[in-house]
Design a protein around this motif. Structure first.
Motif, mmCIF file in Angstrom:
data_model
loop_
_atom_site.group_PDB
_atom_site.id
_atom_site.type_symbol
_atom_site.label_atom_id
_atom_site.label_comp_id
_atom_site.label_asym_id
_atom_site.label_seq_id
_atom_site.Cartn_x
_atom_site.Cartn_y
_atom_site.Cartn_z
ATOM 1 N N GLN A 87 0.841 -1.188 0.000
ATOM 2 C CA GLN A 87 0.000 0.000 0.000
ATOM 3 C C GLN A 87 0.886 1.252 0.000
ATOM 4 O O GLN A 87 2.080 1.188 0.320
ATOM 5 C CB GLN A 87 -0.914 0.008 1.241
ATOM 6 N N SER A 123 -3.376 5.017 -0.383
ATOM 7 C CA SER A 123 -4.178 3.790 -0.441
ATOM 8 C C SER A 123 -5.227 3.814 0.662
ATOM 9 O O SER A 123 -5.056 4.456 1.702
ATOM 10 C CB SER A 123 -3.268 2.571 -0.269
ATOM 11 N N LYS A 124 -6.309 3.115 0.435
ATOM 12 C CA LYS A 124 -7.348 2.975 1.456
ATOM 13 C C LYS A 124 -6.857 2.004 2.523
ATOM 14 O O LYS A 124 -6.551 0.842 2.225
ATOM 15 C CB LYS A 124 -8.637 2.468 0.825
ATOM 16 N N CYS A 133 -15.322 4.948 7.484
ATOM 17 C CA CYS A 133 -14.106 4.166 7.221
ATOM 18 C C CYS A 133 -14.046 3.803 5.739
ATOM 19 O O CYS A 133 -15.038 3.302 5.170
ATOM 20 C CB CYS A 133 -14.108 2.897 8.066
ATOM 21 N N PRO A 134 -12.915 4.056 5.058
ATOM 22 C CA PRO A 134 -12.838 3.784 3.612
ATOM 23 C C PRO A 134 -12.706 2.304 3.265
ATOM 24 O O PRO A 134 -12.768 1.936 2.095
ATOM 25 C CB PRO A 134 -11.582 4.556 3.191
ATOM 26 N N VAL A 135 -12.514 1.438 4.287
ATOM 27 C CA VAL A 135 -12.331 0.007 4.045
ATOM 28 C C VAL A 135 -13.521 -0.746 4.631
ATOM 29 O O VAL A 135 -13.888 -0.542 5.798
ATOM 30 C CB VAL A 135 -11.018 -0.496 4.686
#
Length: 617
Positions: A85, A90-91, A124-126
């Motif tokens: 990452q 990056s997420k 949360c991006p994930v």
């Protein structure tokens, strides 16, 4: 006295507030105690990853009871492939975004994360895997395998530093670079070996090495060693090597031996400065960027086949170096531009076109007109101008007068930009001068007004009449009855065709200062004549315009001789003598072209004819 500690602030540009990145916004949500770190195995070195670096790591997630939830390791049911990452791009989980930059290469650490530091973070991006205990406090075991600098956003070019280099400067177009370069594929097949006995030499920006390799070298410093990973879309054809077929990625091992600073001073390839020997200090902080007293040795050569030397200060000047003050037009413009970007002890080779060499400067007898020049220059040293901080008021005014006198000399020599720079330098310094009593205040105000009027005169000479008007306004805001400022602003108004405003200023001169009656009367007479000339030109321009029948197009005739005559009168128009209303002031500007004055009078002409609106069929 000069205000203590304020002088340097004048030259520092105001920084714009940058919009925080998404990573920075997320980090602001972290509260104390929500992320804890315990080192399991120490890492090596002292380098840590930062935003923009690619990180390669293994991750195993456990509950506080030690039950493995998920892992990248094969022994815990993972695929055995490490995560790759880019920090800040990056997420990734917030706890990893904050924790990974604290790790060294090879380190193993355990991060204890509250739910809001992993998948329970707001926005949360994930997304969490199915059945993941996102509302529980968890342990994240991380092994930092490696990290490297990302050169291209699409991860097509990545650099891994082996040995740190020296300094901060990196090569860029059109620098000349020397480096040891070898290349191999991912399965260790060698496709390029370094030449025996000598490094590879290339010019940056000339496509003499593959594009991805050049991008990576552009992030290196002197003596740095690095491995640059380049994917096939960045493996362009070059003299170094042909296009490699059948490989997704090539690893270049690079040792940057040296690079020569080459600067295209004008951006068009005509004035080039090439550093032959490094100087002492840091570029550009230790360069004579400000006006200074410079000491140089130089050799001047014609750019012909023989490289004819027409001067060498080590021979022709009894071995004495040339001393000159920058910012005063003492040397050709191209010469001074390059010396200002040199470090003490540096030797540079400068190639210069005629218009920046001797075509606009006193030409040596053995230099023909239109000659291209090459100078080899060594900057021996320089002396900075005196710092005004701590000086008493009289000493400050003495220093200001020296600079203003230099500006007046430059103005009389027709070097209006240089003259303006001198006046503006003093005005900047005056921002930090505080007169202590009424007498000092009067002297200070008079000097500042005089400098502003000299700047206005420079703007007139340079054809920037609106700026001249704005500068005069600075004086008139403090003293609306300042005859000199009224006169200069009136002349500027007259140049741009604002005749009513000009007349108002000249008439105000008559009211506020009887001693200026002669100048004001002459200016009004000149204004009347100029207005008549412009209106006559307008009539000629629109002659026959309304004599045509509907449907016909009238040609606006122009009497070429009249245009020439009017323009000639403008060029030969009166300018205020420097010994007029102020013996130390500078003269007014030559007149602008005619066409910028045409429309205001044309509008008044239509009105006088009773035609408020006009339609041409």
């Amino acid at each position: 006295m000069a205000a203590e500690g304020d002088t340097a602030q004048e030259f520092v540009p105001k920084k714009k507030n940058k919009e925080p990145t998404e990573a920075e916004k997320r980090r602001k949500k972290i509260v104390p105690g929500s992320l804890m770190k315990a080192e399991i195995r120490p890492g090596g070195g002292d380098a840590r990853p930062s935003d923009g670096d690619q990180v390669i790591y293994h991750c195993t997630v456990r509950t506080l009871a030690g039950v493995v939830v998920e892992s990248t390791r094969s022994e815990y049911g993972g695929k055995g492939t490490a995560i790759r990452q880019v920090l800040g791009k990056s997420k990734m989980l917030l706890g990893l975004l904050e924790g990974l930059p604290t790790m060294l290469k090879g380190e193993v650490a355990m991060f204890k994360m509250k739910p809001q530091m992993h998948y329970s973070e707001v926005d949360c991006p994930v997304s969490p895997p199915s059945s993941f205990p996102k509302d529980d406090e968890l342990h994240f075991e991380i092994e930092m395998i490696d990290f490297s600098k990302v050169v291209s956003d699409d991860l097509g070019v990545i650099k891994k530093v082996i040995d740190e280099g020296q300094g901060w400067e990196s090569p860029r177009e059109p620098y000349e670079v020397k480096a040891w370069i070898s290349a191999k594929t991912g399965d260790d097949k060698v496709i390029l070996s370094p030449k025996q006995g000598e490094p590879y030499f290339f010019t940056f920006g000339k496509s003499e090495v593959p594009k991805g390799l050049e991008m990576g070298i552009g992030t290196m410093t002197r003596e740095e060693k690095a491995v640059i990973y380049v994917t096939n879309q960045y493996l362009t054809e070059s003299p170094l090597m042909s296009v490699v077929e059948g490989f997704e990625e090539v690893q270049f091992e690079v040792e940057l031996i040296h690079f020569t600073q080459v600067r295209d001073m004008l951006g068009d390839g005509r004035l080039i400065k090439r550093r032959l020997r490094d100087g002492k200090g840091e570029f550009p902080m230790d360069c004579p960027l400000q006006d200074s007293l410079l000491h140089v040795h130089y050799k001047g050569m014609l750019l012909n086949e023989e490289k004819t030397v027409f001067i060498d200060t080590r021979i022709d000047n009894d071995g004495q170096p040339l001393e000159f003050s920058s910012g005063e037009g003492r040397v050709p413009e191209g010469f001074e531009m390059c010396v200002r970007l040199m470090l003490p002890g540096e030797v540079a080779l400068v190639t210069c076109p005629p218009d920046y060499a001797y075509d606009k400067f006193t030409r040596p007898t053995n230099v023909p007109e239109g000659a291209h020049i090459e100078w080899e220059i060594e900057l021996l040293g320089f002396e900075m101008p005196k710092d005004w901080t701590g000086l008493d008021f009289q000493s400050i005014m003495d220093e200001a007068e020296k600079i203003r006198t230099t500006g007046n000399r430059l103005f009389k020599e027709g070097k209006f930009e240089l003259a303006k720079a001198k006046y503006e330098k003093v005005l900047r310094e005056f921002n930090h001068v505080n007169p202590q009593d009424d007498e000092e205040g009067k002297v200070f105000l008079n000097t500042r007004n005089l400098l502003n009027l000299n700047v206005a005169a420079c703007y007139l000479k340079l054809g920037e009449c609106r700026k001249s008007i704005e500068t005069c306004n600075k004086v008139l805001e403090a003293n609306p009855a300042h005859a000199k400022a009224l006169y200069r602003r009136g002349m500027a108004y007259m140049e741009v065709g604002d005749f009513e405003e000009a007349r108002s200023d000249f008439e105000m001169m008559l009211k506020v200062d009887k001693s200026s009656e002669l100048d004001a009367t002459a200016a009004l007479k000149k204004l009347k004549q100029k207005q008549q000339d412009v209106e006559k030109k307008a009539r000629r321009q629109f002659k026959g315009l309304f004599d045509k029948k509907p449907g016909e197009i009238a040609d606006a005739g122009t009497d070429e001789r009249e245009v020439q005559s009017t323009t000639e009168n403008q060029k030969n128009g009166d300018v205020e003598d420097s010994n007029g209303t102020d013996t130390d002031d500078v003269a007014d500007a030559p007149r602008e072209g005619l066409f910028s004055l045409l429309w205001p009078t044309g509008r008044r002409l239509f009105s006088a004819l009773g035609l408020q609106r006009c339609t041409i069929l």
